[in-house]
Design a protein around this motif. Structure first.
Motif, PDB file in Angstrom:
ATOM      1  N   ASN A 125       0.832  -1.214   0.000  1.00 19.09           N
ATOM      2  CA  ASN A 125       0.000   0.000   0.000  1.00 19.09           C
ATOM      3  C   ASN A 125       0.862   1.258   0.000  1.00 19.09           C
ATOM      4  O   ASN A 125       1.939   1.289   0.577  1.00 19.09           O
ATOM      5  CB  ASN A 125      -0.942   0.008   1.198  1.00 19.09           C
ATOM      6  N   VAL A 126       0.330   2.261  -0.673  1.00 22.98           N
ATOM      7  CA  VAL A 126       1.054   3.523  -0.847  1.00 22.98           C
ATOM      8  C   VAL A 126       0.437   4.558   0.088  1.00 22.98           C
ATOM      9  O   VAL A 126      -0.789   4.689   0.156  1.00 22.98           O
ATOM     10  CB  VAL A 126       0.949   3.971  -2.318  1.00 22.98           C
ATOM     11  N   HIS A 127       1.277   5.279   0.824  1.00 21.85           N
ATOM     12  CA  HIS A 127       0.767   6.298   1.748  1.00 21.85           C
ATOM     13  C   HIS A 127       0.041   7.404   0.981  1.00 21.85           C
ATOM     14  O   HIS A 127       0.465   7.781  -0.112  1.00 21.85           O
ATOM     15  CB  HIS A 127       1.938   6.882   2.546  1.00 21.85           C
ATOM     16  N   PRO A 128      -1.055   7.953   1.549  1.00 20.07           N
ATOM     17  CA  PRO A 128      -1.794   9.017   0.849  1.00 20.07           C
ATOM     18  C   PRO A 128      -0.909  10.202   0.432  1.00 20.07           C
ATOM     19  O   PRO A 128      -1.149  10.802  -0.618  1.00 20.07           O
ATOM     20  CB  PRO A 128      -2.836   9.471   1.891  1.00 20.07           C
ATOM     21  N   ASP A 129       0.108  10.522   1.219  1.00 20.07           N
ATOM     22  CA  ASP A 129       0.999  11.630   0.840  1.00 20.07           C
ATOM     23  C   ASP A 129       1.754  11.326  -0.456  1.00 20.07           C
ATOM     24  O   ASP A 129       2.045  12.231  -1.247  1.00 20.07           O
ATOM     25  CB  ASP A 129       2.024  11.921   1.948  1.00 20.07           C
ATOM     26  N   VAL A 130       2.077  10.043  -0.650  1.00 19.22           N
ATOM     27  CA  VAL A 130       2.780   9.649  -1.878  1.00 19.22           C
ATOM     28  C   VAL A 130       1.808   9.731  -3.061  1.00 19.22           C
ATOM     29  O   VAL A 130       2.154  10.233  -4.137  1.00 19.22           O
ATOM     30  CB  VAL A 130       3.378   8.231  -1.730  1.00 19.22           C
ATOM     31  N   LEU A 131       0.577   9.264  -2.852  1.00 16.66           N
ATOM     32  CA  LEU A 131      -0.437   9.357  -3.918  1.00 16.66           C
ATOM     33  C   LEU A 131      -0.681  10.816  -4.295  1.00 16.66           C
ATOM     34  O   LEU A 131      -0.818  11.162  -5.467  1.00 16.66           O
ATOM     35  CB  LEU A 131      -1.750   8.712  -3.467  1.00 16.66           C
ATOM     36  N   GLN A 132      -0.719  11.660  -3.278  1.00 13.78           N
ATOM     37  CA  GLN A 132      -0.955  13.072  -3.526  1.00 13.78           C
ATOM     38  C   GLN A 132       0.192  13.697  -4.317  1.00 13.78           C
ATOM     39  O   GLN A 132      -0.023  14.496  -5.231  1.00 13.78           O
ATOM     40  CB  GLN A 132      -1.132  13.798  -2.195  1.00 13.78           C
ATOM     41  N   ALA A 133       1.409  13.313  -3.964  1.00 14.68           N
ATOM     42  CA  ALA A 133       2.574  13.830  -4.706  1.00 14.68           C
ATOM     43  C   ALA A 133       2.488  13.414  -6.170  1.00 14.68           C
ATOM     44  O   ALA A 133       2.822  14.185  -7.078  1.00 14.68           O
ATOM     45  CB  ALA A 133       3.872  13.319  -4.070  1.00 14.68           C
ATOM     46  N   MET A 134       1.995  12.182  -6.408  1.00  6.90           N
ATOM     47  CA  MET A 134       1.888  11.703  -7.794  1.00  6.90           C
ATOM     48  C   MET A 134       0.813  12.446  -8.578  1.00  6.90           C
ATOM     49  O   MET A 134       0.844  12.475  -9.807  1.00  6.90           O
ATOM     50  CB  MET A 134       1.600  10.204  -7.812  1.00  6.90           C
ATOM     51  N   ALA A 135      -0.164  13.005  -7.853  1.00  7.64           N
ATOM     52  CA  ALA A 135      -1.250  13.734  -8.521  1.00  7.64           C
ATOM     53  C   ALA A 135      -0.893  15.203  -8.748  1.00  7.64           C
ATOM     54  O   ALA A 135      -1.679  15.961  -9.305  1.00  7.64           O
ATOM     55  CB  ALA A 135      -2.526  13.634  -7.679  1.00  7.64           C
ATOM     56  N   HIS A 136       0.298  15.593  -8.338  1.00  8.30           N
ATOM     57  CA  HIS A 136       0.725  16.993  -8.498  1.00  8.30           C
ATOM     58  C   HIS A 136       0.840  17.340  -9.987  1.00  8.30           C
ATOM     59  O   HIS A 136       1.262  16.507 -10.783  1.00  8.30           O
ATOM     60  CB  HIS A 136       2.084  17.175  -7.809  1.00  8.30           C
ATOM     61  N   PRO A 137       0.457  18.567 -10.384  1.00  7.29           N
ATOM     62  CA  PRO A 137       0.559  18.937 -11.802  1.00  7.29           C
ATOM     63  C   PRO A 137       1.967  18.718 -12.354  1.00  7.29           C
ATOM     64  O   PRO A 137       2.955  18.917 -11.650  1.00  7.29           O
ATOM     65  CB  PRO A 137       0.196  20.423 -11.802  1.00  7.29           C
ATOM     66  N   LEU A 138       2.022  18.318 -13.607  1.00  4.83           N
ATOM     67  CA  LEU A 138       3.316  18.017 -14.226  1.00  4.83           C
ATOM     68  C   LEU A 138       4.171  19.257 -14.442  1.00  4.83           C
ATOM     69  O   LEU A 138       3.645  20.352 -14.635  1.00  4.83           O
ATOM     70  CB  LEU A 138       3.089  17.374 -15.597  1.00  4.83           C
ATOM     71  N   VAL A 139       5.463  19.035 -14.426  1.00  6.64           N
ATOM     72  CA  VAL A 139       6.417  20.015 -14.964  1.00  6.64           C
ATOM     73  C   VAL A 139       7.249  19.239 -15.990  1.00  6.64           C
ATOM     74  O   VAL A 139       7.110  18.033 -16.124  1.00  6.64           O
ATOM     75  CB  VAL A 139       7.329  20.602 -13.852  1.00  6.64           C
TER      76      VAL A 139
END
Ligand SMILES: *Cc1c(COP(=O)(O)O)cnc(C)c1O
Length: 382
Positions: free
Chosen positions: A27-41
């Motif tokens: 399982n992936v921590h919600p903070d990691v999932l949130q980081a992955m959902a961050h807008p791209l650069v």
């Protein structure tokens, strides 16, 4: 075949959350999932390159290495394996591979496809490699490379890397270590052990999404690649070309998977915040609690305590499970309780389960959930 309409509706039918207690992913921590959902650069954006640099530094820290060439390869653990072997081996080169499970076997396959002359040293599944047998093969073959697995996820056996690496180095060989399941669960000390090339995966004890493979090469290994007489067969995995981007010049090679790197950065920050010592203690405590909690239900560990991994426990099945059929019980655990556990592989198929308590899941709470789900399944009369 499904119609296009049906397929289209399945595109948006995401499954309910699961507790991932198998051999990975975890399982992936919600903070990691949130980081992955961050807008791209962009992958050459200075802000991204700064994060990438932080990721590379954090990977060096948890690999226990000062290797300059340390990076998150854009692919899974198996690609990390292939990167190590395809770069270090040329046609006709000799390699000794220790095989006591699926992943040692996969190394043999990859090395064979690279055109190497492979000597495999087998040990029974559930046991560590025999250091004497490895030494004998290394001394009689004089290989360019010696490769083995630190944490065999197919059996739950931990291999002490130091002694075999020492024998290999004394014989002049480069040492490749599979750290896919060990990294961020138990200490990895590449420099202290004398490892020349190692690879891991993000979806096991790092508790990130699958898709990246942390890889590290010593300067000695890079010199060996630079001295090849033939180019590396794989363009994508050629460490010389990868070094153009990851080595600091940041020359375009391929587009780095930005979102996955954002997630890994957060995952690594969590590992560093906790500290490897605490993380190891947490994994060991959860594994001991698992064995203690399931023994009363008739499950017995396959591997002797001194060789047992904390993040992956192989359990022999009691007759009560056999009666229902082990595959059926696993399916019921998933459908009725949202818990995934792993089946036995190869020689162990049908005889064992593999329970992973990796990264975020290495907690007593995971064990309590599994035990109560199992108790209710075993009490079922249908
Ligand atoms: C999972 C695993 C691999 C393969 O990693 P993928 O990410 O599935 O490609 C290799 N070695 C070991 C020990 C593993 O547990």
């Amino acid at each position: 075949m499904a119609t296009l309409d049906e397929s289209q509706s399945s595109l948006r039918s995401l499954p309910s959350p699961r507790r991932l207690l198998g051999p990975g992913p975890s399982n992936v921590h919600p903070d990691v999932l949130q980081a992955m959902a961050h807008p791209l650069v962009g992958h050459l954006d200075p802000a991204f390159l700064e994060i990438l640099e932080g990721v590379q530094a954090a990977l060096r820290a948890i690999f226990g290495s000062e290797n300059r060439f340390t990076l998150p390869l854009s692919a899974t653990g198996s690609a990390g394996m292939e990167t190590c072997l395809a770069n270090l081996l040329e046609k006709g080169d000799r390699i000794v591979v220790g095989v006591n499970g699926v992943f040692g076997g996969r190394m043999v396959d990859v090395a064979t496809r690279a055109g190497a002359e492979v000597t495999r040293v087998d040990a029974d599944w559930g046991l560590p490699l025999d250091e004497q047998a490895m030494a004998h093969a290394i001394q009689s073959v004089s290989p360019k490379v010696v490769a083995f697995v630190h944490a065999e996820t197919s059996t739950g056996v931990c291999q002490a890397p130091g002694p075999i690496a020492k024998i290999a180095r004394e014989a002049g060989a480069l040492v490749v270590l599979d750290c896919v399941t060990s990294l961020a669960g138990i200490p990895v000390e590449l420099d202290r052990w004398g490892i020349d090339a190692a690879y891991s995966g993000t979806q096991k004890c790092l508790s990130c999404a699958p898709g990246l493979s942390p890889v590290s090469f010593s300067d000695r290994a890079l010199e060996c690649v630079a001295a090849r007489s033939t180019p590396v067969q794989s363009w994508f995995m050629d460490v010389g070309l990868l070094d153009g981007y990851y080595g600091g010049d940041r020359i375009y090679h391929h587009t780095a998977p930005i979102s996955a790197v954002f997630g890994l950065a957060e995952g690594l920050a969590r590992v560093l915040d906790e500290g490897m010592k605490n993380r190891e203690i947490r994994h060991r405590d959860a594994a001991a609690y698992l064995v203690e909690s399931l023994e009363p239900l008739g499950f017995e560990p396959l591997v002797a305590e001194e060789d047992r991994l904390p993040m992956l426990t192989t359990l022999k099945l009691p007759p009560s499970i056999d009666q229902r059929g082990e595959a059926r019980v696993r399916r019921d655990l998933l459908d009725a309780h949202g818990i995934e556990i792993g089946a036995g592989l190869g020689a162990l198929a049908g005889n064992v389960w593999r329970v992973g308590l990796m990264g975020e899941n290495a907690r007593r709470e995971s064990v309590d959930a599994l035990r109560s789900a199992l108790e209710s399944e075993l009490a079922r009369k249908d």
